[in-house]
Design an enzyme around this catalytic site. Sequence first.
Site, PDB file in Angstrom:
ATOM      1  N   PHE A 186       0.868  -1.188   0.000  1.00 44.65           N
ATOM      2  CA  PHE A 186       0.000   0.000   0.000  1.00 44.65           C
ATOM      3  C   PHE A 186       0.900   1.232   0.000  1.00 44.65           C
ATOM      4  O   PHE A 186       1.801   1.360   0.818  1.00 44.65           O
ATOM      5  CB  PHE A 186      -1.012   0.032   1.144  1.00 44.65           C
ATOM      6  CG  PHE A 186      -0.559  -0.508   2.470  1.00 44.65           C
ATOM      7  CD1 PHE A 186      -0.731  -1.855   2.781  1.00 44.65           C
ATOM      8  CD2 PHE A 186      -0.011   0.330   3.424  1.00 44.65           C
ATOM      9  CE1 PHE A 186      -0.325  -2.362   4.015  1.00 44.65           C
ATOM     10  CE2 PHE A 186       0.386  -0.164   4.667  1.00 44.65           C
ATOM     11  CZ  PHE A 186       0.230  -1.525   4.960  1.00 44.65           C
ATOM     12  N   ILE A 204       1.224   5.003   0.467  1.00 40.28           N
ATOM     13  CA  ILE A 204       0.626   6.193   1.079  1.00 40.28           C
ATOM     14  C   ILE A 204       1.702   7.285   1.202  1.00 40.28           C
ATOM     15  O   ILE A 204       1.555   8.385   0.681  1.00 40.28           O
ATOM     16  CB  ILE A 204       0.083   5.878   2.497  1.00 40.28           C
ATOM     17  CG1 ILE A 204      -0.909   4.703   2.472  1.00 40.28           C
ATOM     18  CG2 ILE A 204      -0.549   7.128   3.113  1.00 40.28           C
ATOM     19  CD1 ILE A 204      -1.270   4.149   3.857  1.00 40.28           C
ATOM     20  N   ALA A 256      27.882  -8.347  25.252  1.00 41.10           N
ATOM     21  CA  ALA A 256      28.543  -8.480  23.952  1.00 41.10           C
ATOM     22  C   ALA A 256      27.879  -9.541  23.091  1.00 41.10           C
ATOM     23  O   ALA A 256      27.863  -9.439  21.862  1.00 41.10           O
ATOM     24  CB  ALA A 256      30.022  -8.801  24.158  1.00 41.10           C
ATOM     25  N   GLU A 303       3.272   2.685  10.395  1.00 41.25           N
ATOM     26  CA  GLU A 303       1.814   2.590  10.616  1.00 41.25           C
ATOM     27  C   GLU A 303       1.321   3.601  11.638  1.00 41.25           C
ATOM     28  O   GLU A 303       0.455   3.309  12.459  1.00 41.25           O
ATOM     29  CB  GLU A 303       1.432   1.179  11.089  1.00 41.25           C
ATOM     30  CG  GLU A 303       1.638   0.121  10.035  1.00 41.25           C
ATOM     31  CD  GLU A 303       0.504   0.081   9.023  1.00 41.25           C
ATOM     32  OE1 GLU A 303      -0.532   0.732   9.260  1.00 41.25           O
ATOM     33  OE2 GLU A 303       0.660  -0.591   8.000  1.00 41.25           O
TER      34      GLU A 303
HETATM   35  O1  GRA Z   1     -14.674  15.881   8.966  1.00 39.64           O
HETATM   36  P1  GRA Z   1     -14.233  15.339   7.650  1.00 39.64           P
HETATM   37  O2  GRA Z   1     -15.342  14.826   6.782  1.00 39.64           O
HETATM   38  O3  GRA Z   1     -13.320  16.277   6.943  1.00 39.64           O
HETATM   39  O4  GRA Z   1     -13.349  14.023   7.989  1.00 39.64           O
HETATM   40  C1  GRA Z   1     -12.203  14.089   8.811  1.00 39.64           C
HETATM   41  C2  GRA Z   1     -12.199  12.906   9.717  1.00 39.64           C
HETATM   42  O5  GRA Z   1     -13.466  12.643  10.265  1.00 39.64           O
HETATM   43  C3  GRA Z   1     -11.020  13.817   7.896  1.00 39.64           C
HETATM   44  O6  GRA Z   1     -10.859  12.399   7.889  1.00 39.64           O
HETATM   45  C4  GRA Z   1     -11.755  11.793   8.789  1.00 39.64           C
HETATM   46  N1  GRA Z   1     -11.070  10.745   9.557  1.00 39.64           N
HETATM   47  C5  GRA Z   1     -11.497   9.486   9.662  1.00 39.64           C
HETATM   48  N2  GRA Z   1     -12.540   8.861   9.143  1.00 39.64           N
HETATM   49  C6  GRA Z   1     -12.707   7.575   9.442  1.00 39.64           C
HETATM   50  C7  GRA Z   1      -9.923  10.884  10.268  1.00 39.64           C
HETATM   51  N3  GRA Z   1      -9.604   9.738  10.853  1.00 39.64           N
HETATM   52  C8  GRA Z   1     -10.563   8.864  10.496  1.00 39.64           C
HETATM   53  C9  GRA Z   1     -10.791   7.500  10.784  1.00 39.64           C
HETATM   54  N4  GRA Z   1      -9.960   6.817  11.544  1.00 39.64           N
HETATM   55  N5  GRA Z   1     -11.866   6.910  10.238  1.00 39.64           N
HETATM   56  C10 GRA Z   1      -9.756  14.496   8.340  1.00 39.64           C
HETATM   57  O7  GRA Z   1      -9.507  14.114   9.680  1.00 39.64           O
HETATM   58  P2  GRA Z   1      -8.353  14.736  10.561  1.00 39.64           P
HETATM   59  O8  GRA Z   1      -8.437  14.104  11.895  1.00 39.64           O
HETATM   60  O9  GRA Z   1      -8.391  16.227  10.465  1.00 39.64           O
HETATM   61  O10 GRA Z   1      -7.044  14.191   9.804  1.00 39.64           O
HETATM   62  P3  GRA Z   1      -5.534  14.631   9.908  1.00 39.64           P
HETATM   63  O11 GRA Z   1      -5.313  15.512  11.089  1.00 39.64           O
HETATM   64  O12 GRA Z   1      -5.083  15.114   8.582  1.00 39.64           O
HETATM   65  O13 GRA Z   1      -4.783  13.227  10.151  1.00 39.64           O
HETATM   66  C11 GRA Z   1      -5.025  12.379  11.225  1.00 39.64           C
HETATM   67  C12 GRA Z   1      -3.857  11.423  11.482  1.00 39.64           C
HETATM   68  C13 GRA Z   1      -2.594  12.149  11.935  1.00 39.64           C
HETATM   69  C14 GRA Z   1      -4.347  10.512  12.600  1.00 39.64           C
HETATM   70  C15 GRA Z   1      -3.556  10.612  10.181  1.00 39.64           C
HETATM   71  O14 GRA Z   1      -3.022  11.397   9.182  1.00 39.64           O
HETATM   72  C16 GRA Z   1      -2.614   9.447  10.459  1.00 39.64           C
HETATM   73  O15 GRA Z   1      -3.066   8.381  10.850  1.00 39.64           O
HETATM   74  N6  GRA Z   1      -1.282   9.615  10.248  1.00 39.64           N
HETATM   75  C17 GRA Z   1      -0.331   8.537  10.380  1.00 39.64           C
HETATM   76  C18 GRA Z   1       0.035   7.997   9.023  1.00 39.64           C
HETATM   77  C19 GRA Z   1       0.362   6.557   9.001  1.00 39.64           C
HETATM   78  O16 GRA Z   1      -0.073   5.762   9.836  1.00 39.64           O
HETATM   79  N7  GRA Z   1       1.113   6.144   7.992  1.00 39.64           N
HETATM   80  C20 GRA Z   1       1.422   4.806   7.797  1.00 39.64           C
HETATM   81  C21 GRA Z   1       2.050   4.616   6.480  1.00 39.64           C
HETATM   82  S1  GRA Z   1       2.050   2.951   5.867  1.00 39.64           S
HETATM   83  C22 GRA Z   1       3.232   2.117   6.748  1.00 39.64           C
HETATM   84  O17 GRA Z   1       3.757   2.578   7.710  1.00 39.64           O
HETATM   85  C23 GRA Z   1       3.564   0.763   6.262  1.00 39.64           C
HETATM   86  C24 GRA Z   1       4.177  -0.148   7.311  1.00 39.64           C
HETATM   87  C25 GRA Z   1       3.955  -1.549   6.947  1.00 39.64           C
HETATM   88  C26 GRA Z   1       4.182  -2.541   8.054  1.00 39.64           C
HETATM   89  O18 GRA Z   1       5.225  -2.491   8.726  1.00 39.64           O
HETATM   90  O19 GRA Z   1       3.339  -3.431   8.229  1.00 39.64           O
END
Ligand code: GRA
Length: 383
Positions: free
Chosen positions: A122, A124, A338, A361
């Site tokens: 995926f 992102i 060690a 994640e």
């Molecule tokens: O009100 P609206 O209609 O505008 O909607 C807002 C909100 O209700 C909008 O998105 C909606 N929303 C959700 N809807 C359903 C937000 N969260 C959810 C949800 N869980 N379910 C915007 O919301 P917001 O809260 O203003 O969003 P934000 O501040 O831009 O971002 C929130 C947040 C920081 C939590 C988010 O961006 C985030 O989770 N960031 C972390 C990114 C991440 O986890 N990346 C992972 C990359 S992939 C990876 O690491 C692969 C590893 C593989 C492995 O090891 O397995």
Amino acid sequence: MDFELSEELAAARDLARDFAEKEIAPTAAKDDRDRAFRGDLVRKMGELGFYGSVIPETYGGNGLGFLAMVLITEEVARAHSAMRVAINMQIGPALTLLQFGTEEQKKKWIPPLLQGDTIGCFAITEPDAGSDVAGMRTTAAQAGTDYLVNGTKLWISNGPVTTGGLLYVYTDRAQKHRGMTAFYADFSQAGVSRRPLDMLGAHCSPLAELTFENFRIPAANRLGNEGDGFKICMWQLNQTRLNCAAGALGLARAAKEAAISYANQRQQFGQKIGEFQMNQDLIAQMVVHEEAARLLVYRAAWLADQKRPNNLETSIAKYTAAEAAAFAADAAMKILGAYGYSTEFPVERYYRDAKSYQIVEGSSNVQKMIIAQDALGYRKANR
Ligand code: GRA
């Protein structure tokens, strides 16, 4: 409340443990050194149904559920944490297709992911969009019945080898997160170049930078409507975070086991080093953090099986398990000295691999942000 696993779940866990001990663990050190992508093991895990627990039989799964998924993942990660990532790369796209795909999309793309015929991913993250998902810049512009994608994705797990997976892009950047769109992409098509990346750990989970130049995706590969991408992405991350949490748990357990085994053998100052209270302090903390993480991971999985909201509980589980893994790997290294620092023993691999769980994640800080903002009443996590 019932803390007993059903016979079915215990059998799934035992099968995974047996496979992990016999087929993954013996070559883990060599695979890590060789930075090998073990496509053969990815396929074998598919044949054993490791990716199918969260998918119903209609689409090639076995429907055992999320608890089965975390039990299997914990066992695989205990043997070799990087091989756990491979599970997430198959399950993440399959689950997202199940939730948001059309009947045709599900039938076409889920079964090959479950079998390991398609190597999933995926996409992102980007150079300027890690924690801030909405900060991404990659775009897709409609061109007839296709879209043309341009931009760069970074740190994409399975990037060097993926043949199909999820791609999140903007179809309308002016609308911010409401202009994001999700696609299922065939990454074997022209228009994408891959630059493999070398990381501190998780060497058997290859990463790449993916650059798209007029990469063509048929409109039929869009998940949902234009603009649904951010919500799909947040939904997907909640599922794939749970897999990470289970992986961290398996790694914490492996580090604890190595520390206990060594503390019971190694003699210094005329006694086993396990007799020293400072080592007992470390071992007690390893046990406690791991057990706490296990209950939290199982609870989040149980909620998912009940089809109940679990974003908050998954963030709590992922944070706790990631910190438990990092603590356990660090403590094991202190106990092994060690022998822990040496590349001839597995603890240095645990140490390198453990750090990834505080980053991927959603970093530990992102999880804390989600948890605290929910507690403070600013943003509900379960929405
Ligand atoms: O009100 P609206 O209609 O505008 O909607 C807002 C909100 O209700 C909008 O998105 C909606 N929303 C959700 N809807 C359903 C937000 N969260 C959810 C949800 N869980 N379910 C915007 O919301 P917001 O809260 O203003 O969003 P934000 O501040 O831009 O971002 C929130 C947040 C920081 C939590 C988010 O961006 C985030 O989770 N960031 C972390 C990114 C991440 O986890 N990346 C992972 C990359 S992939 C990876 O690491 C692969 C590893 C593989 C492995 O090891 O397995």
